[in-house]
Design an enzyme around this catalytic site. Structure first.
Site, PDB file in Angstrom:
ATOM      1  N   GLU A 142       0.848  -1.199   0.000  1.00  0.00           N
ATOM      2  CA  GLU A 142       0.000   0.000   0.000  1.00  0.00           C
ATOM      3  C   GLU A 142       0.880   1.244   0.000  1.00  0.00           C
ATOM      4  O   GLU A 142       1.723   1.426   0.867  1.00  0.00           O
ATOM      5  CB  GLU A 142      -0.900  -0.017   1.225  1.00  0.00           C
ATOM      6  CG  GLU A 142      -1.741   1.248   1.400  1.00  0.00           C
ATOM      7  CD  GLU A 142      -2.571   1.202   2.672  1.00  0.00           C
ATOM      8  OE1 GLU A 142      -3.248   0.186   2.892  1.00  0.00           O
ATOM      9  OE2 GLU A 142      -2.509   2.167   3.474  1.00  0.00           O
ATOM     10  N   HIS A 318       8.534   5.593 -20.704  1.00  0.00           N
ATOM     11  CA  HIS A 318       9.035   4.905 -19.511  1.00  0.00           C
ATOM     12  C   HIS A 318       9.331   3.449 -19.868  1.00  0.00           C
ATOM     13  O   HIS A 318       8.420   2.717 -20.254  1.00  0.00           O
ATOM     14  CB  HIS A 318       8.020   4.982 -18.379  1.00  0.00           C
ATOM     15  CG  HIS A 318       7.646   6.390 -18.021  1.00  0.00           C
ATOM     16  ND1 HIS A 318       8.432   7.183 -17.214  1.00  0.00           N
ATOM     17  CD2 HIS A 318       6.575   7.151 -18.386  1.00  0.00           C
ATOM     18  CE1 HIS A 318       7.856   8.370 -17.089  1.00  0.00           C
ATOM     19  NE2 HIS A 318       6.747   8.382 -17.794  1.00  0.00           N
ATOM     20  N   GLU A 323       2.667   3.781 -16.746  1.00  0.00           N
ATOM     21  CA  GLU A 323       2.454   4.990 -15.935  1.00  0.00           C
ATOM     22  C   GLU A 323       0.985   5.088 -15.549  1.00  0.00           C
ATOM     23  O   GLU A 323       0.096   4.979 -16.391  1.00  0.00           O
ATOM     24  CB  GLU A 323       2.858   6.243 -16.724  1.00  0.00           C
ATOM     25  CG  GLU A 323       2.567   7.540 -15.986  1.00  0.00           C
ATOM     26  CD  GLU A 323       2.955   8.766 -16.782  1.00  0.00           C
ATOM     27  OE1 GLU A 323       2.359   9.837 -16.541  1.00  0.00           O
ATOM     28  OE2 GLU A 323       3.855   8.669 -17.642  1.00  0.00           O
ATOM     29  N   GLU A 377       2.783  11.001 -11.295  1.00  0.00           N
ATOM     30  CA  GLU A 377       3.088   9.881 -12.189  1.00  0.00           C
ATOM     31  C   GLU A 377       3.520   8.722 -11.291  1.00  0.00           C
ATOM     32  O   GLU A 377       4.492   8.847 -10.549  1.00  0.00           O
ATOM     33  CB  GLU A 377       4.216  10.241 -13.152  1.00  0.00           C
ATOM     34  CG  GLU A 377       3.927  11.428 -14.045  1.00  0.00           C
ATOM     35  CD  GLU A 377       5.119  11.762 -14.946  1.00  0.00           C
ATOM     36  OE1 GLU A 377       6.113  10.990 -14.942  1.00  0.00           O
ATOM     37  OE2 GLU A 377       5.065  12.792 -15.636  1.00  0.00           O
TER      38      GLU A 377
END
Length: 431
Positions: A142, A318, A323, A377
């Site tokens: 988390e 990326h 993303e 992001e």
């Protein structure tokens, strides 16, 4: 506005597919582009059209069949917890009751977005005299970003180390999979945070709630485990307490358990993201948090990005992860290029979520000339990685670049190569 200046008329011409901020200007998008298209005669949703003008009138460069890569928390189902304090002898808090007279009501809602390899949940907290509390374990890691307010977090590591801290706007927490932890709201005006789980199939029903476990364990077992008379456990909640109202806490020092066997955790479960010095960028700011400065966050990395009015997050990609973007403020558009003649443009505003699959080229352009864009992001990866298109071309032999892109015009090729800089700009300012 003259019809020639309105970009959504049959007479308007624009060979550059320039951005249009329909929310800021109040213009109503129509599917006209360079003399082609038509009006819409049937039923319409004008507000939604203004929020996504590039869906109504896509740039001429869009092509192919890319799937939808946008979702809004405004379109997500809301879970509402209604709670009241019962003025009976045991002062217990009961959940999921309808409001009744003379009760103290708390409402907390959460909205979930599942996209790609992540699940995101936005959890607001109502302003009341009581504080929201939850103690739980989940099978996924988390990660959280505090949007507003202040939260106290506690956790236990695998070596029995105790952790307690308080986080506020712009701070993060990260709890590895299976680590027990608790959250308690501290702000009188409420708090709100974005939760990210590193599994797109996450379900809140898999949350391992303390009260749920105790309610489903025989009292004789609870008695033997905690070395207390079974009758004590007649007073535990009969079912789970998902988020509930608790008392106002004392300071962290005052609330630390006093047992001599307790030791402080060697792990840092929280991080001050907005306290980081930004990476220099001419058109905004970037703060990157990954295992280089937040070592415990082994499955989630992120960048906090601001884009000045008229600016643009440069064309990039990326290489190590999809993303997952969350927009906090402003309005922006992104064109996702997927190779194979496939590209599609999406518009975003506060509360929206976007995804760009790994290694797909894209940019983020601020649609407004007056308002800043603020976004996150987020990546399922230990390190933040990106490649700048301009830097790649600037570090490639100029002859090769010119012949690839401008074979038909040597003068244009020379101008292009001379303008290239062999450095990553990250965010370009207004042109």
């Amino acid at each position: 506005m003259p019809s020639s200046d309105n970009p959504f008329t049959v007479k308007h011409r624009d060979s550059t597919d320039a951005k249009v901020d329909t929310v800021g200007t109040g213009l109503q998008p129509l599917p006209y582009r360079n003399g082609e298209g038509s009006d819409i005669l049937g039923p319409r949703n004008p507000d939604r059209e203004r929020q996504q003008p590039d869906m109504v009138r896509p740039p001429s460069t869009d092509h192919g069949t890319l799937p939808n890569m946008k979702w809004s928390f405004a379109d997500s189902h809301t879970r509402i917890e209604v709670l009241r304090r019962v003025d009976g002898p045991d002062k217990r808090l009961l959940e999921n009751y309808l409001p009744v007279s003379n009760s103290r009501e708390l409402i907390c809602d959460s909205k979930k977005v599942q996209f790609g390899n992540f699940t995101g949940i936005k959890v607001p907290n109502s302003p009341t005299g009581d504080k929201m509390v939850n103690a739980y374990i989940i099978p996924e890691a988390e990660w959280a970003y505090i949007l507003e307010g202040k939260v106290r977090v506690t956790a236990l590591d695998t070596e029995g180390g105790n952790f307690i801290d308080e986080v506020e706007k712009g701070d993060l927490w990260y709890f590895p999979a299976g680590h027990p932890h608790s959250l308690q709201g501290l702000s009188a005006t409420g708090c709100e945070f974005l939760l990210i789980f590193d599994d797109g199939n996450f379900s809140e029903d898999s949350t391992f709630l303390l009260t749920d476990w105790l309610a489903h364990t025989p009292k004789s077992v609870l008695s033997k485990n905690f070395r207390l008379a079974p009758e004590i456990f007649n007073h535990i909640p009969p079912s789970e307490k998902y988020i509930f109202a608790g008392s106002v806490p004392s300071s962290m020092d005052e609330e630390l358990p006093s047992s001599p066997s307790i030791k402080q955790s060697s792990l840092q479960f929280t991080h001050r993201m907005l306290a980081q010095p930004p990476v220099p960028a001419p058109g905004g700011s970037v703060r990157i948090t990954d295992t280089s400065n937040f070592p415990i966050s082994k499955t989630v990395s992120a960048a906090h990005v601001t884009i000045a009015p008229g600016g643009m997050r440069e064309m990039h990609w990326h290489p190590n992860a999809d993303e997952w973007s969350f927009f906090i403020r402003g309005r922006a558009r992104i064109t996702v290029f997927a190779s194979g003649n496939n590209a599609r443009t999406f518009d975003y505003m506060a509360g929206d979520v976007g995804i760009v699959p790994k290694s797909m080229g894209h940019y983020v352009e601020n649609l407004s000339e007056t308002d800043e864009v603020e976004m996150l992001e987020i990546f399922k990866a230990p390190r933040f990685e990106d490649f700048s298109l301009a830097q790649w071309l600037g570090e490639t032999p100029g002859r090769m670049v010119a012949e690839h892109v401008f074979m038909a015009n040597e003068k244009a090729g020379k101008a292009f190569v001379e303008a290239l800089e062999a450095e990553k700009k990250i965010i370009q300012p207004k042109l």
